[in-house]
Design an enzyme around this catalytic site. Structure first.
Site, PDB file in Angstrom:
ATOM      1  N   ASP A  10       0.867  -1.177   0.000  1.00  0.00           N
ATOM      2  CA  ASP A  10       0.000   0.000   0.000  1.00  0.00           C
ATOM      3  C   ASP A  10       0.908   1.232   0.000  1.00  0.00           C
ATOM      4  O   ASP A  10       2.118   1.126   0.250  1.00  0.00           O
ATOM      5  CB  ASP A  10      -0.888  -0.024   1.238  1.00  0.00           C
ATOM      6  CG  ASP A  10      -1.707   1.238   1.408  1.00  0.00           C
ATOM      7  OD1 ASP A  10      -2.393   1.638   0.450  1.00  0.00           O
ATOM      8  OD2 ASP A  10      -1.630   1.855   2.497  1.00  0.00           O
ATOM      9  N   ASP A  12      -0.242   5.240   0.760  1.00  0.00           N
ATOM     10  CA  ASP A  12      -0.527   6.304   1.731  1.00  0.00           C
ATOM     11  C   ASP A  12      -0.655   5.740   3.141  1.00  0.00           C
ATOM     12  O   ASP A  12      -1.486   4.874   3.412  1.00  0.00           O
ATOM     13  CB  ASP A  12      -1.809   7.044   1.351  1.00  0.00           C
ATOM     14  CG  ASP A  12      -1.644   7.828   0.059  1.00  0.00           C
ATOM     15  OD1 ASP A  12      -0.564   8.388  -0.155  1.00  0.00           O
ATOM     16  OD2 ASP A  12      -2.598   7.861  -0.742  1.00  0.00           O
ATOM     17  N   GLY A  53     -10.227   6.739  -1.594  1.00  0.00           N
ATOM     18  CA  GLY A  53     -10.209   7.450  -2.875  1.00  0.00           C
ATOM     19  C   GLY A  53     -10.497   8.923  -2.707  1.00  0.00           C
ATOM     20  O   GLY A  53     -11.447   9.308  -2.009  1.00  0.00           O
ATOM     21  N   LYS A  55     -11.446  11.385  -4.968  1.00  0.00           N
ATOM     22  CA  LYS A  55     -12.688  11.891  -5.568  1.00  0.00           C
ATOM     23  C   LYS A  55     -13.896  11.426  -4.767  1.00  0.00           C
ATOM     24  O   LYS A  55     -14.845  12.193  -4.550  1.00  0.00           O
ATOM     25  CB  LYS A  55     -12.774  11.413  -7.030  1.00  0.00           C
ATOM     26  CG  LYS A  55     -11.701  11.999  -7.935  1.00  0.00           C
ATOM     27  CD  LYS A  55     -11.888  11.619  -9.384  1.00  0.00           C
ATOM     28  CE  LYS A  55     -11.622  10.161  -9.662  1.00  0.00           C
ATOM     29  NZ  LYS A  55     -10.194   9.809  -9.479  1.00  0.00           N
ATOM     30  N   GLU A  56     -13.834  10.183  -4.315  1.00  0.00           N
ATOM     31  CA  GLU A  56     -14.910   9.641  -3.493  1.00  0.00           C
ATOM     32  C   GLU A  56     -15.013  10.388  -2.169  1.00  0.00           C
ATOM     33  O   GLU A  56     -16.114  10.606  -1.648  1.00  0.00           O
ATOM     34  CB  GLU A  56     -14.670   8.150  -3.244  1.00  0.00           C
ATOM     35  CG  GLU A  56     -14.796   7.268  -4.479  1.00  0.00           C
ATOM     36  CD  GLU A  56     -13.545   7.252  -5.350  1.00  0.00           C
ATOM     37  OE1 GLU A  56     -13.539   6.542  -6.368  1.00  0.00           O
ATOM     38  OE2 GLU A  56     -12.563   7.974  -5.023  1.00  0.00           O
ATOM     39  N   HIS A  83      -9.972  17.358  -7.891  1.00  0.00           N
ATOM     40  CA  HIS A  83      -9.009  16.326  -7.504  1.00  0.00           C
ATOM     41  C   HIS A  83      -7.735  16.418  -8.350  1.00  0.00           C
ATOM     42  O   HIS A  83      -6.636  16.180  -7.834  1.00  0.00           O
ATOM     43  CB  HIS A  83      -9.641  14.938  -7.645  1.00  0.00           C
ATOM     44  CG  HIS A  83      -8.801  13.844  -7.068  1.00  0.00           C
ATOM     45  ND1 HIS A  83      -8.030  13.017  -7.849  1.00  0.00           N
ATOM     46  CD2 HIS A  83      -8.595  13.469  -5.781  1.00  0.00           C
ATOM     47  CE1 HIS A  83      -7.390  12.170  -7.073  1.00  0.00           C
ATOM     48  NE2 HIS A  83      -7.706  12.415  -5.821  1.00  0.00           N
ATOM     49  N   ALA A  85      -6.436  19.164  -9.525  1.00  0.00           N
ATOM     50  CA  ALA A  85      -5.677  20.285  -8.967  1.00  0.00           C
ATOM     51  C   ALA A  85      -5.007  19.876  -7.663  1.00  0.00           C
ATOM     52  O   ALA A  85      -3.858  20.244  -7.389  1.00  0.00           O
ATOM     53  CB  ALA A  85      -6.609  21.476  -8.730  1.00  0.00           C
ATOM     54  N   THR A 123      -2.752   0.064  -4.354  1.00  0.00           N
ATOM     55  CA  THR A 123      -3.235   1.237  -3.634  1.00  0.00           C
ATOM     56  C   THR A 123      -4.476   1.828  -4.281  1.00  0.00           C
ATOM     57  O   THR A 123      -4.749   1.587  -5.465  1.00  0.00           O
ATOM     58  CB  THR A 123      -2.126   2.309  -3.577  1.00  0.00           C
ATOM     59  OG1 THR A 123      -2.586   3.444  -2.846  1.00  0.00           O
ATOM     60  CG2 THR A 123      -1.720   2.754  -4.975  1.00  0.00           C
ATOM     61  N   THR A 125      -4.815   5.209  -4.223  1.00  0.00           N
ATOM     62  CA  THR A 125      -4.434   6.547  -4.653  1.00  0.00           C
ATOM     63  C   THR A 125      -4.147   6.558  -6.148  1.00  0.00           C
ATOM     64  O   THR A 125      -3.959   5.508  -6.774  1.00  0.00           O
ATOM     65  CB  THR A 125      -3.210   7.058  -3.856  1.00  0.00           C
ATOM     66  OG1 THR A 125      -3.125   8.476  -3.987  1.00  0.00           O
ATOM     67  CG2 THR A 125      -1.917   6.409  -4.338  1.00  0.00           C
ATOM     68  N   ASN A 129       0.134  10.187  -8.026  1.00  0.00           N
ATOM     69  CA  ASN A 129       0.583  10.319  -6.638  1.00  0.00           C
ATOM     70  C   ASN A 129       1.643   9.274  -6.303  1.00  0.00           C
ATOM     71  O   ASN A 129       2.621   9.552  -5.600  1.00  0.00           O
ATOM     72  CB  ASN A 129      -0.594  10.165  -5.677  1.00  0.00           C
ATOM     73  CG  ASN A 129      -1.541  11.341  -5.696  1.00  0.00           C
ATOM     74  OD1 ASN A 129      -1.207  12.415  -6.193  1.00  0.00           O
ATOM     75  ND2 ASN A 129      -2.726  11.151  -5.171  1.00  0.00           N
TER      76      ASN A 129
END
Length: 251
Positions: A10, A12, A53, A55-56, A83, A85, A123, A125, A129
């Site tokens: 994973d 983050d 997530g 956006k979620e 997201h 940005a 992941t 993300t 990222n």
């Protein structure tokens, strides 16, 4: 020494403490750019982390907290723009060197590569990222060390669903019994354990109170020879830091 065929990481909270002073800050910067008065405090962000997530997470925030925002003909597209940005702000933070890897991460990855153990990313993300973290915090070119980078929207259902792990194993042509996963959260351990993968947890400030039922080992971090980990649950024997010798006792 019996070892897994692959280590699945994973990102983050596991490879680096990216959430509080990375993603959260980047979200707030993107909100400010968009003229929004939203402020995700450390406490609020801790609540929002229950949603996997980015956006979620924004969508959940709008639906549950009902913040004021401009009327949108296509809310999904607007959230995606926010997201995007945020991702750029996050990459800028990484490039500035403000988000280091957690203890033991680089050491274990280097040891795995030297021993011929395959490594991959699994992941929720976004790929941007992941690449930004690896290239800035691990080493330039280190993205190429990972056989598979399973990230973001490559699968329809994010953690705690098993999809991202099933995808990674399919790409690597491996069975769950041949893998070891590294996670830091409830959503993560549910995803990996429900995919029948042995899992080591290294919790952090946001996840230390999570339910890690099913994990083989729960640690404060991976530790270093001069900075021992704390064992929360499971059997680490006489080990004081996570290495392949300790991992071999699990296989």
């Amino acid at each position: 020494m019996a070892l897994p065929q692959a280590l699945l990481f994973d990102v983050d909270g596991t490879l680096a403490d990216t959430e509080r002073d990375g993603h959260r800050v980047a979200f707030n910067q993107a909100f400010q750019d968009a003229g929004l008065d939203w402020d995700w405090t450390p406490e609020l962000y801790g609540e929002l982390l229950a949603v996997a997530g980015g956006k979620e997470r924004i969508k959940h925030f709008i639906e549950t907290k009902h913040p004021t925002h401009p009327a949108q003909a296509d809310l999904t597209a607007w959230i995606a723009g926010l997201h995007k940005a945020k991702t750029q702000h996050y990459k800028d933070l990484l490039a500035a060197g403000t988000i280091p890897l957690r203890p033991g991460v680089k050491r274990l990855i280097d040891e795995a590569r030297d021993a011929g153990v395959r490594i991959a990313i699994s992941t929720t993300t976004t790929p941007d990222n992941v690449y930004a973290l690896l290239e800035n915090a691990l080493a330039p070119g280190s993205s190429d060390w990972f056989e598979v980078i399973a990230a973001g929207d490559v699968v329809p259902a994010k953690k705690p669903a098993t999809d991202i792990y099933l995808y990674a194993m399919e790409k690597m042509q491996l069975q769950p019994s041949e893998c070891l996963a590294f996670e830091d959260s409830y959503n993560g351990v549910r995803s990996s354990v429900d995919a029948d993968i042995k899992t080591i947890i290294t919790h952090n400030g946001y996840t230390q109170s999570h339910d890690f039922t099913g994990a083989t080992l729960v640690l404060s971090d991976m530790g270093e020879p001069n900075a021992p980990f704390t064992v929360i649950s499971g059997d680490a024997g006489s080990s004081t830091y996570l290495d392949l010798a300790l991992i071999s006792t699990m296989f």
